[in-house]
Design a protein around this motif. Structure first.
Motif, PDB file in Angstrom:
ATOM      1  N   UNK A  71       0.814  -1.213   0.000  1.00 38.86           N
ATOM      2  CA  UNK A  71       0.000   0.000   0.000  1.00 38.86           C
ATOM      3  C   UNK A  71       0.854   1.273   0.000  1.00 38.86           C
ATOM      4  N   UNK A  72       0.398   2.253  -0.742  1.00 39.42           N
ATOM      5  CA  UNK A  72       1.129   3.515  -0.851  1.00 39.42           C
ATOM      6  C   UNK A  72       0.233   4.584  -1.434  1.00 39.42           C
ATOM      7  N   UNK A  73       0.872   5.610  -1.994  1.00 38.98           N
ATOM      8  CA  UNK A  73       0.122   6.693  -2.603  1.00 38.98           C
ATOM      9  C   UNK A  73      -0.335   6.344  -4.005  1.00 38.98           C
ATOM     10  N   UNK A  74      -0.799   7.352  -4.733  1.00 34.93           N
ATOM     11  CA  UNK A  74      -1.361   7.146  -6.066  1.00 34.93           C
ATOM     12  C   UNK A  74      -0.446   6.304  -6.947  1.00 34.93           C
ATOM     13  N   UNK A  75      -1.069   5.387  -7.695  1.00 29.80           N
ATOM     14  CA  UNK A  75      -0.328   4.583  -8.653  1.00 29.80           C
ATOM     15  C   UNK A  75      -0.052   5.438  -9.890  1.00 29.80           C
ATOM     16  N   UNK A  76       1.168   5.402 -10.352  1.00 31.55           N
ATOM     17  CA  UNK A  76       1.534   6.096 -11.580  1.00 31.55           C
ATOM     18  C   UNK A  76       0.629   5.624 -12.726  1.00 31.55           C
ATOM     19  N   UNK A  77       0.105   6.565 -13.504  1.00 28.20           N
ATOM     20  CA  UNK A  77      -0.837   6.213 -14.565  1.00 28.20           C
ATOM     21  C   UNK A  77      -0.256   5.176 -15.525  1.00 28.20           C
ATOM     22  N   UNK A  78       0.985   5.398 -15.968  1.00 19.03           N
ATOM     23  CA  UNK A  78       1.596   4.470 -16.923  1.00 19.03           C
ATOM     24  C   UNK A  78       1.756   3.073 -16.317  1.00 19.03           C
ATOM     25  N   UNK A  79       2.009   3.020 -15.022  1.00 17.66           N
ATOM     26  CA  UNK A  79       2.166   1.720 -14.357  1.00 17.66           C
ATOM     27  C   UNK A  79       0.857   0.958 -14.360  1.00 17.66           C
ATOM     28  N   UNK A  80      -0.235   1.631 -13.947  1.00 17.85           N
ATOM     29  CA  UNK A  80      -1.527   0.941 -13.947  1.00 17.85           C
ATOM     30  C   UNK A  80      -1.899   0.489 -15.354  1.00 17.85           C
ATOM     31  N   UNK A  81      -1.796   1.393 -16.324  1.00 16.96           N
ATOM     32  CA  UNK A  81      -2.223   1.054 -17.676  1.00 16.96           C
ATOM     33  C   UNK A  81      -1.387  -0.078 -18.269  1.00 16.96           C
ATOM     34  N   UNK A  82      -0.097  -0.086 -18.008  1.00 17.70           N
ATOM     35  CA  UNK A  82       0.741  -1.142 -18.579  1.00 17.70           C
ATOM     36  C   UNK A  82       0.443  -2.498 -17.949  1.00 17.70           C
ATOM     37  N   UNK A  83       0.238  -2.537 -16.632  1.00 21.78           N
ATOM     38  CA  UNK A  83      -0.088  -3.803 -15.975  1.00 21.78           C
ATOM     39  C   UNK A  83      -1.486  -4.271 -16.375  1.00 21.78           C
ATOM     40  N   UNK A  84      -2.429  -3.348 -16.446  1.00 27.39           N
ATOM     41  CA  UNK A  84      -3.788  -3.685 -16.899  1.00 27.39           C
ATOM     42  C   UNK A  84      -3.757  -4.264 -18.304  1.00 27.39           C
ATOM     43  N   UNK A  85      -3.063  -3.578 -19.206  1.00 29.63           N
ATOM     44  CA  UNK A  85      -3.040  -4.013 -20.602  1.00 29.63           C
ATOM     45  C   UNK A  85      -2.285  -5.329 -20.764  1.00 29.63           C
ATOM     46  N   UNK A  86      -1.305  -5.557 -19.928  1.00 27.05           N
ATOM     47  CA  UNK A  86      -0.590  -6.841 -19.932  1.00 27.05           C
ATOM     48  C   UNK A  86      -1.564  -7.987 -19.666  1.00 27.05           C
ATOM     49  N   UNK A  87      -2.425  -7.810 -18.675  1.00 27.02           N
ATOM     50  CA  UNK A  87      -3.418  -8.837 -18.334  1.00 27.02           C
ATOM     51  C   UNK A  87      -4.467  -8.954 -19.434  1.00 27.02           C
ATOM     52  N   UNK A  88      -4.917  -7.831 -19.973  1.00 23.19           N
ATOM     53  CA  UNK A  88      -5.934  -7.876 -21.025  1.00 23.19           C
ATOM     54  C   UNK A  88      -5.409  -8.564 -22.278  1.00 23.19           C
ATOM     55  N   UNK A  89      -4.151  -8.330 -22.612  1.00 20.18           N
ATOM     56  CA  UNK A  89      -3.558  -9.021 -23.775  1.00 20.18           C
ATOM     57  C   UNK A  89      -3.488 -10.531 -23.530  1.00 20.18           C
TER      58      UNK A  89
END
Length: 491
Positions: A71-89
């Motif tokens: 747990x921490x502060x806001x997730x970097x936008x690029x980090x969330x999107x890249x991990x999300x898209x990795x799973x979606x692919x």
């Protein structure tokens, strides 16, 4: 039958000064497809459960990425999107699938995304199609949004706080998803907004009895699952707050009535559920009184709000400084997060006597750094602790003893709260020689420490964690919540 599983999770304290990037995930836990360990983690227990079911029932299991950041502060936008898209692919490559199981936390907030889990669930639904069954597990310290409910067929949250039942709840979701995929049940999710936010530990009454009543419901038809979303005080998002979730077998109206009933029962408990908390001064007085008696086990002081599990740094020094000023001894502290101090200890080596500044680096809310002459008792490249059936990494760590005392402090590089006494024993500290243990945790430590403690004192020592909703500057809330509003239901 083909089932896809993935996990993307963290708990975001939107008020925290500690940012979350891809390194935060890779340092804490990252398993590429097919590389999830045989032991579960808090939010990825569905992997190990599904492996066992696939072997027993001979269906095809496709594993995607599993990752978790402390747990921490806001997730970097690029980090969330890249991990999300990795799973979606990975999901696209697995098509067609009959079912998807997601291991989520439920309180992830990224730059530009107030509802990461809703965004992920929506995109999974678009790819998997309306006929696929989608289920998810959540941590109760999360936010439940309409977007998540709309795109999921099945969901539950851990019922226990501390979360000792995360494997059991994953087993429930997996079982319901498989049954739904086979056409044996038609799950419907019903939700009631309790319009409140509080701390709801199940280690004591009245929450012990309330959660037991939810468990009893799950043995009654047509109820498939019952959950309580506690909400997360440190998340400034529109849907923050407590909710009751009832999943039924094609009985939406029944589920809605039951969710409303249980939700108002919880609302009636507001203000009576928190652990009793003490100021630092009162804590030291109580500890001295206990030590004057016939105490054979250590007294545990829980630094409840300087808890990395709530997204803060965990480098607070207020309690330790007070103990030093009071001349108290035979103490062990788990942990103070300080990668710089750990680096210095490793460079000096075990047995070295050095001048060290540690703690108090992340901000003014949790005390000043401590300057002391210390002996490096231990310096290890990797330390671990247990949390139920999972292992939690501390990263490179060190144990230092303050000169002239028997006060031992664990310094670590991977921020994590204290879960189990083996955080001490695993790095060479014998807690039977200590009178006081200071742990950075709100309540997850309780189940493992209660059997070895003479007493447990919860300490309100101040930090960056927004522990009082009435004093927190929430900017995104879209509806009234108790205790910010005295009567949010308007009756």
């Amino acid at each position: 039958m083909k089932v896809f599983v993935a996990s993307l999770a963290t708990e975001t304290n939107t008020f925290s000064p500690v940012p979350t990037d891809r390194t935060s995930f890779q340092t804490a836990f990252y398993a590429a497809p097919g590389h999830h360990p045989v032991t579960p983690t808090l939010c990825s227990a569905a992997f190990t459960v599904l492996r066992d079911r696939a072997l027993a029932e001979d269906f095809e299991l496709i594993e995607g990425t599993a990752t978790w950041a402390e747990p921490g502060g806001l997730v970097q936008r690029q980090t969330y999107e890249s991990l999300r898209d990795e799973i979606l692919d990975q999901l696209r490559a697995a098509l067609p699938v009959d079912a998807v199981v997601l291991g989520l936390h439920g309180a992830m907030v990224a730059q530009g995304y107030d509802d990461c889990e809703g965004d992920l669930a929506h995109r999974v639904r678009q790819i998997a199609g309306r006929n696929a069954v989608i289920g998810a597990t959540f941590d109760p310290h999360s936010h439940l949004t309409p977007k998540r409910v709309e795109n999921l067929d099945i969901l539950n949250a851990f019922l226990e706080f501390p979360h000792t039942d995360f494997v059991e709840r994953a087993e429930q979701v997996v079982d319901l998803v498989l049954r739904a995929a086979r056409g044996e049940i038609r799950p419907v999710i019903s939700v009631f907004d309790c319009r409140m936010i509080d701390v709801l530990p199940t280690s004591q009454q009245p929450m012990r009895g309330f959660v037991d009543s939810l468990k009893a419901l799950e043995h009654q038809s047509p109820i498939l699952s019952a959950s309580l979303i506690h909400g997360f005080l440190a998340g400034d998002v529109p849907e923050m707050g407590a909710r009751i979730v009832i999943v039924t077998d094609n009985a939406a109206e029944f589920g809605e009535r039951l969710a409303h009933k249980k939700g108002m029962e919880l609302y009636a408990l507001r203000g009576r559920t928190r652990m009793t908390q003490h100021s630092i001064t009162d804590t030291l007085i109580a500890a001295r009184d206990l030590l004057a008696g016939d105490v054979t086990q250590p007294i545990v002081l829980a630094d409840t709000w300087d808890n990395p599990g709530g997204g803060v740094a965990g480098d607070g020094t207020l309690i330790l400084k007070a103990l030093l000023d009071a001349g108290m001894d035979d103490i062990a502290v788990a942990t103070i997060w300080d990668p710089i101090a750990v680096t210095f200890c490793h460079a000096a080596g075990e047995g070295a006597r050095i001048q060290l500044r540690f703690g108090g680096k992340s901000g003014p809310g949790a005390g000043d750094p401590i300057d002391a002459t210390v002996t490096v008792l231990k310096a290890v490249s990797e330390a671990w602790e247990s949390f139920g059936k999972s292992r939690v990494p501390l990263g490179p760590s060190a144990v230092v003893r303050i000169e002239g005392t028997h006060i031992d402090i664990i310094l670590n590089t991977n921020r994590t709260q204290t879960f189990d006494p083996d955080i001490f024993s695993g790095i060479g500290i014998d807690i039977t020689t200590k009178k006081i243990l200071v742990v950075k945790s709100t309540n997850h430590f309780y189940a493992a420490f209660e059997p070895v403690a003479a007493a447990i004192l919860y300490v309100d020592a101040g930090t960056h964690y927004p522990s009082d909703a009435r004093r927190t500057n929430y900017r995104k809330l879209t509806r009234p919540l108790w205790p910010i509003v005295e009567n949010p239901h308007g009756t």
